[in-house]
Design a protein around this motif. Structure first.
Motif, PDB file in Angstrom:
ATOM      1  N   VAL A   1       0.804 -20.204   1.757  1.00  0.00           N
ATOM      2  CA  VAL A   1       1.560 -19.650   0.626  1.00  0.00           C
ATOM      3  C   VAL A   1       2.914 -19.150   1.113  1.00  0.00           C
ATOM      4  O   VAL A   1       3.012 -18.421   2.110  1.00  0.00           O
ATOM      5  CB  VAL A   1       0.776 -18.498  -0.038  1.00  0.00           C
ATOM      6  N   ARG A   2       3.946 -19.536   0.398  1.00  0.00           N
ATOM      7  CA  ARG A   2       5.306 -19.167   0.797  1.00  0.00           C
ATOM      8  C   ARG A   2       5.527 -17.669   0.624  1.00  0.00           C
ATOM      9  O   ARG A   2       5.235 -17.098  -0.433  1.00  0.00           O
ATOM     10  CB  ARG A   2       6.333 -19.937  -0.041  1.00  0.00           C
ATOM     11  N   VAL A   3       6.055 -17.046   1.655  1.00  0.00           N
ATOM     12  CA  VAL A   3       6.379 -15.620   1.605  1.00  0.00           C
ATOM     13  C   VAL A   3       7.694 -15.435   0.867  1.00  0.00           C
ATOM     14  O   VAL A   3       8.642 -16.204   1.096  1.00  0.00           O
ATOM     15  CB  VAL A   3       6.480 -15.037   3.035  1.00  0.00           C
ATOM     16  N   PRO A   4       7.812 -14.451  -0.025  1.00  0.00           N
ATOM     17  CA  PRO A   4       9.069 -14.235  -0.750  1.00  0.00           C
ATOM     18  C   PRO A   4      10.244 -14.071   0.205  1.00  0.00           C
ATOM     19  O   PRO A   4      10.151 -13.352   1.211  1.00  0.00           O
ATOM     20  CB  PRO A   4       8.803 -12.947  -1.534  1.00  0.00           C
TER      21      PRO A   4
ATOM     22  N   ARG B   1      -0.436  -1.160  -1.187  1.00  0.00           N
ATOM     23  CA  ARG B   1       0.288   0.100  -1.411  1.00  0.00           C
ATOM     24  C   ARG B   1      -0.104   1.140  -0.366  1.00  0.00           C
ATOM     25  O   ARG B   1       0.752   1.842   0.188  1.00  0.00           O
ATOM     26  CB  ARG B   1      -0.015   0.626  -2.821  1.00  0.00           C
ATOM     27  N   ALA B   2      -1.409   1.242  -0.111  1.00  0.00           N
ATOM     28  CA  ALA B   2      -1.869   2.205   0.891  1.00  0.00           C
ATOM     29  C   ALA B   2      -1.331   1.854   2.268  1.00  0.00           C
ATOM     30  O   ALA B   2      -0.923   2.745   3.030  1.00  0.00           O
ATOM     31  CB  ALA B   2      -3.396   2.233   0.908  1.00  0.00           C
ATOM     32  N   GLU B   3      -1.310   0.575   2.605  1.00  0.00           N
ATOM     33  CA  GLU B   3      -0.778   0.137   3.898  1.00  0.00           C
ATOM     34  C   GLU B   3       0.696   0.497   4.015  1.00  0.00           C
ATOM     35  O   GLU B   3       1.155   0.944   5.082  1.00  0.00           O
ATOM     36  CB  GLU B   3      -0.975  -1.365   4.056  1.00  0.00           C
ATOM     37  N   ALA B   4       1.456   0.311   2.935  1.00  0.00           N
ATOM     38  CA  ALA B   4       2.876   0.671   2.953  1.00  0.00           C
ATOM     39  C   ALA B   4       3.050   2.168   3.153  1.00  0.00           C
ATOM     40  O   ALA B   4       3.911   2.610   3.928  1.00  0.00           O
ATOM     41  CB  ALA B   4       3.541   0.218   1.646  1.00  0.00           C
ATOM     42  N   ALA B   5       2.231   2.967   2.457  1.00  0.00           N
ATOM     43  CA  ALA B   5       2.336   4.420   2.581  1.00  0.00           C
ATOM     44  C   ALA B   5       2.001   4.871   3.999  1.00  0.00           C
ATOM     45  O   ALA B   5       2.666   5.755   4.559  1.00  0.00           O
ATOM     46  CB  ALA B   5       1.415   5.096   1.574  1.00  0.00           C
ATOM     47  N   LEU B   6       0.983   4.258   4.607  1.00  0.00           N
ATOM     48  CA  LEU B   6       0.630   4.603   5.980  1.00  0.00           C
ATOM     49  C   LEU B   6       1.724   4.202   6.962  1.00  0.00           C
ATOM     50  O   LEU B   6       1.840   4.790   8.046  1.00  0.00           O
ATOM     51  CB  LEU B   6      -0.686   3.926   6.375  1.00  0.00           C
ATOM     52  N   SER B   7       2.530   3.219   6.578  1.00  0.00           N
ATOM     53  CA  SER B   7       3.652   2.782   7.422  1.00  0.00           C
ATOM     54  C   SER B   7       4.910   3.588   7.159  1.00  0.00           C
ATOM     55  O   SER B   7       5.963   3.287   7.728  1.00  0.00           O
ATOM     56  CB  SER B   7       3.929   1.290   7.187  1.00  0.00           C
ATOM     57  N   GLY B   8       4.826   4.587   6.268  1.00  0.00           N
ATOM     58  CA  GLY B   8       5.955   5.480   6.014  1.00  0.00           C
ATOM     59  C   GLY B   8       6.958   4.955   5.012  1.00  0.00           C
ATOM     60  O   GLY B   8       8.103   5.405   4.997  1.00  0.00           O
ATOM     61  N   ARG B   9       6.546   4.013   4.153  1.00  0.00           N
ATOM     62  CA  ARG B   9       7.461   3.448   3.163  1.00  0.00           C
ATOM     63  C   ARG B   9       7.010   3.770   1.747  1.00  0.00           C
ATOM     64  O   ARG B   9       5.822   3.992   1.502  1.00  0.00           O
ATOM     65  CB  ARG B   9       7.561   1.927   3.330  1.00  0.00           C
ATOM     66  N   GLU B  10       7.973   3.774   0.832  1.00  0.00           N
ATOM     67  CA  GLU B  10       7.702   4.003  -0.584  1.00  0.00           C
ATOM     68  C   GLU B  10       7.703   2.700  -1.367  1.00  0.00           C
ATOM     69  O   GLU B  10       7.748   2.717  -2.594  1.00  0.00           O
ATOM     70  CB  GLU B  10       8.752   4.963  -1.181  1.00  0.00           C
ATOM     71  N   TYR B  11       7.655   1.573  -0.689  1.00  0.00           N
ATOM     72  CA  TYR B  11       7.675   0.268  -1.338  1.00  0.00           C
ATOM     73  C   TYR B  11       6.837  -0.695  -0.498  1.00  0.00           C
ATOM     74  O   TYR B  11       6.672  -0.513   0.718  1.00  0.00           O
ATOM     75  CB  TYR B  11       9.103  -0.264  -1.482  1.00  0.00           C
ATOM     76  N   VAL B  12       6.303  -1.706  -1.160  1.00  0.00           N
ATOM     77  CA  VAL B  12       5.413  -2.669  -0.511  1.00  0.00           C
ATOM     78  C   VAL B  12       6.197  -3.890  -0.071  1.00  0.00           C
ATOM     79  O   VAL B  12       7.012  -4.432  -0.819  1.00  0.00           O
ATOM     80  CB  VAL B  12       4.279  -3.095  -1.465  1.00  0.00           C
ATOM     81  N   LEU B  13       5.941  -4.337   1.160  1.00  0.00           N
ATOM     82  CA  LEU B  13       6.496  -5.580   1.685  1.00  0.00           C
ATOM     83  C   LEU B  13       5.410  -6.668   1.707  1.00  0.00           C
ATOM     84  O   LEU B  13       4.218  -6.349   1.722  1.00  0.00           O
ATOM     85  CB  LEU B  13       7.009  -5.365   3.114  1.00  0.00           C
ATOM     86  N   PRO B  14       5.811  -7.923   1.725  1.00  0.00           N
ATOM     87  CA  PRO B  14       4.805  -8.986   1.884  1.00  0.00           C
ATOM     88  C   PRO B  14       3.937  -8.804   3.123  1.00  0.00           C
ATOM     89  O   PRO B  14       2.750  -9.167   3.112  1.00  0.00           O
ATOM     90  CB  PRO B  14       5.663 -10.253   1.970  1.00  0.00           C
TER      91      PRO B  14
ATOM     92  N   SER C   1      12.351  -4.543  -3.184  1.00  0.00           N
ATOM     93  CA  SER C   1      13.421  -3.613  -3.529  1.00  0.00           C
ATOM     94  C   SER C   1      13.002  -2.191  -3.231  1.00  0.00           C
ATOM     95  O   SER C   1      11.853  -1.803  -3.439  1.00  0.00           O
ATOM     96  CB  SER C   1      13.763  -3.736  -5.023  1.00  0.00           C
ATOM     97  N   ARG C   2      13.939  -1.399  -2.762  1.00  0.00           N
ATOM     98  CA  ARG C   2      13.669   0.001  -2.491  1.00  0.00           C
ATOM     99  C   ARG C   2      13.910   0.858  -3.721  1.00  0.00           C
ATOM    100  O   ARG C   2      13.687   2.053  -3.709  1.00  0.00           O
ATOM    101  CB  ARG C   2      14.536   0.503  -1.321  1.00  0.00           C
ATOM    102  N   SER C   3      14.428   0.265  -4.759  1.00  0.00           N
ATOM    103  CA  SER C   3      14.710   1.024  -5.976  1.00  0.00           C
ATOM    104  C   SER C   3      13.436   1.242  -6.760  1.00  0.00           C
ATOM    105  O   SER C   3      12.512   0.437  -6.716  1.00  0.00           O
ATOM    106  CB  SER C   3      15.714   0.258  -6.847  1.00  0.00           C
ATOM    107  N   ARG C   4      13.354   2.326  -7.471  1.00  0.00           N
ATOM    108  CA  ARG C   4      12.167   2.665  -8.253  1.00  0.00           C
ATOM    109  C   ARG C   4      12.411   2.349  -9.715  1.00  0.00           C
ATOM    110  O   ARG C   4      13.500   2.395 -10.190  1.00  0.00           O
ATOM    111  CB  ARG C   4      11.839   4.149  -8.112  1.00  0.00           C
TER     112      ARG C   4
ATOM    113  N   ALA D   1       8.645  -9.696  -6.973  1.00  0.00           N
ATOM    114  CA  ALA D   1       8.460 -10.757  -5.988  1.00  0.00           C
ATOM    115  C   ALA D   1       7.150 -10.588  -5.224  1.00  0.00           C
ATOM    116  O   ALA D   1       6.432 -11.561  -4.961  1.00  0.00           O
ATOM    117  CB  ALA D   1       9.641 -10.781  -5.011  1.00  0.00           C
ATOM    118  N   VAL D   2       6.815  -9.351  -4.882  1.00  0.00           N
ATOM    119  CA  VAL D   2       5.569  -9.102  -4.156  1.00  0.00           C
ATOM    120  C   VAL D   2       4.369  -9.330  -5.073  1.00  0.00           C
ATOM    121  O   VAL D   2       3.341  -9.879  -4.654  1.00  0.00           O
ATOM    122  CB  VAL D   2       5.560  -7.678  -3.563  1.00  0.00           C
ATOM    123  N   ARG D   3       4.482  -8.921  -6.337  1.00  0.00           N
ATOM    124  CA  ARG D   3       3.393  -9.191  -7.278  1.00  0.00           C
ATOM    125  C   ARG D   3       3.162 -10.696  -7.420  1.00  0.00           C
ATOM    126  O   ARG D   3       2.016 -11.161  -7.458  1.00  0.00           O
ATOM    127  CB  ARG D   3       3.708  -8.576  -8.645  1.00  0.00           C
ATOM    128  N   ALA D   4       4.251 -11.453  -7.516  1.00  0.00           N
ATOM    129  CA  ALA D   4       4.121 -12.911  -7.612  1.00  0.00           C
ATOM    130  C   ALA D   4       3.465 -13.470  -6.352  1.00  0.00           C
ATOM    131  O   ALA D   4       2.680 -14.434  -6.429  1.00  0.00           O
ATOM    132  CB  ALA D   4       5.497 -13.544  -7.838  1.00  0.00           C
TER     133      ALA D   4
END
Length: 316
Positions: A305-308, A255-268, A313-316, A220-223
């Motif tokens: 642009v519509r946000v997902p 991805r870098a922004e997500a990592a700096l925010s302490g997450r292992e997954y990217v949000l919109p 997903s937190r799953s890998r 969804a984020v890639r889209a």
């Protein structure tokens, strides 16, 4: 990577200690480093562009090279040159300053487009080809370039291909009153770079970049990233929109922004947070556009642009 928060906070603290009152610029610079990209810092002289580049470089325990771009600079002054060895009766390649972990290109737009093009292969492929032989560059490898506004004397505009190699562009701007007063008090007696030591060992810097590459990005984020790119290409006020390379770098920086925010997954929200510095400098506006600000048009695209609806997903 357990040490990721400690290392990244140490780099941010280092930059914020030297560059007063510019936490957003510090975070973007670190995000670009973690994304394995290159940073363009644009603003008028004297606001700390080179200081930011030097501070970021000093935080990494690797080799640092500085290139002062001038109108008479040659491509071989950057990449290196083959020199004839009379004793051995053969040519020997002498590496240029680009063979370093962090390359500071000071006032890059004071050199001609021909000279600037010497960085294209370096920045895109991490290598230099000379006389039919390819030489790999150091890893990690990052170019931090500064440039003055194009309307200033003695500057050349960066070619589109060169701008597209830079992951993000930031402007420093003048510090506010409190930051400028603190700068006079803290740095009035000498250079704030004197005596600084790396806060991240070189081998760990490479691990930080590898860790960010593993941050999960959902379909969804890639889209969403693709939709943003396509919206820039179809916008009536934009003549040249984001390239596929731009979208790859947008995903990497998110991805870098997500990592700096302490997450292992990217949000919109991570994509939105980095979209303006990653995309704006690549756009070529239509001459009939009602604005000269590419940043405003990128923000307008983000609003359209519509946000997902579903979170990443937190799953890998």
């Amino acid at each position: 990577m357990e040490s990721f928060p400690q290392y990244t906070q140490a780099v941010l603290d280092r930059i914020n200690t030297v560059i007063e009152g510019k936490p957003e610029a510090a975070r973007t610079a670190l995000s670009v480093l973690l994304a394995g990209g290159h940073l363009l810092v644009e603003d008028v002289p004297g606001v700390g562009k080179t200081m930011l580049a030097r501070t970021l470089a000093s935080a990494i325990g690797g080799s640092v090279a500085r290139i002062q771009f001038t109108p008479d600079l040659l491509p071989t002054d950057i990449t290196g040159v083959a020199v004839y060895d009379q004793a051995r009766r053969e040519f020997e390649f002498k590496p240029g300053p680009v063979f370093a972990n962090v390359v500071i290109g000071d006032e890059i737009n004071r050199a001609s487009a021909k000279t600037q093009s010497a960085l294209l292969e370096c920045m895109a492929e991490g290598q230099v080809t000379a006389d039919g032989t390819t030489y790999r560059l150091s890893s990690p490898f990052m170019v931090v370039a500064t440039q003055n506004p194009v309307e200033m004397d003695g500057t050349f505009p960066l070619p589109e291909a060169q701008r597209d190699r830079f992951t993000a562009r930031i402007s420093m701007g003048y510090p506010d009153t409190a930051a400028e007063t603190a700068m006079l008090a803290d740095h009035g007696g000498g250079s704030p770079l004197e005596g600084l030591r790396p806060v991240v060992p070189l081998e760990d810097a490479a691990r930080l970049v590898a860790h960010v590459r593993g941050i999960h990005v959902s379909d969804a984020v890639r889209a969403y990233v693709v939709a943003i790119g396509q919206a820039t290409r179809s916008h009536p006020q934009i003549r040249l929109g984001a390239s596929p390379r731009a979208l790859l770098q947008l995903q990497a920086t998110a991805r870098a922004e997500a990592a700096l925010s302490g997450r292992e997954y990217v949000l919109p929200d991570d994509v939105r947070a980095v979209a303006v510095p990653v995309l704006a400098h690549r756009l070529i506006l239509d001459r009939r556009a009602g604005t000269d600000s590419a940043e405003e048009l990128v923000q307008a695209v983000l609003d359209e642009v519509r946000v997902p609806a579903e979170p990443a997903s937190r799953s890998r």
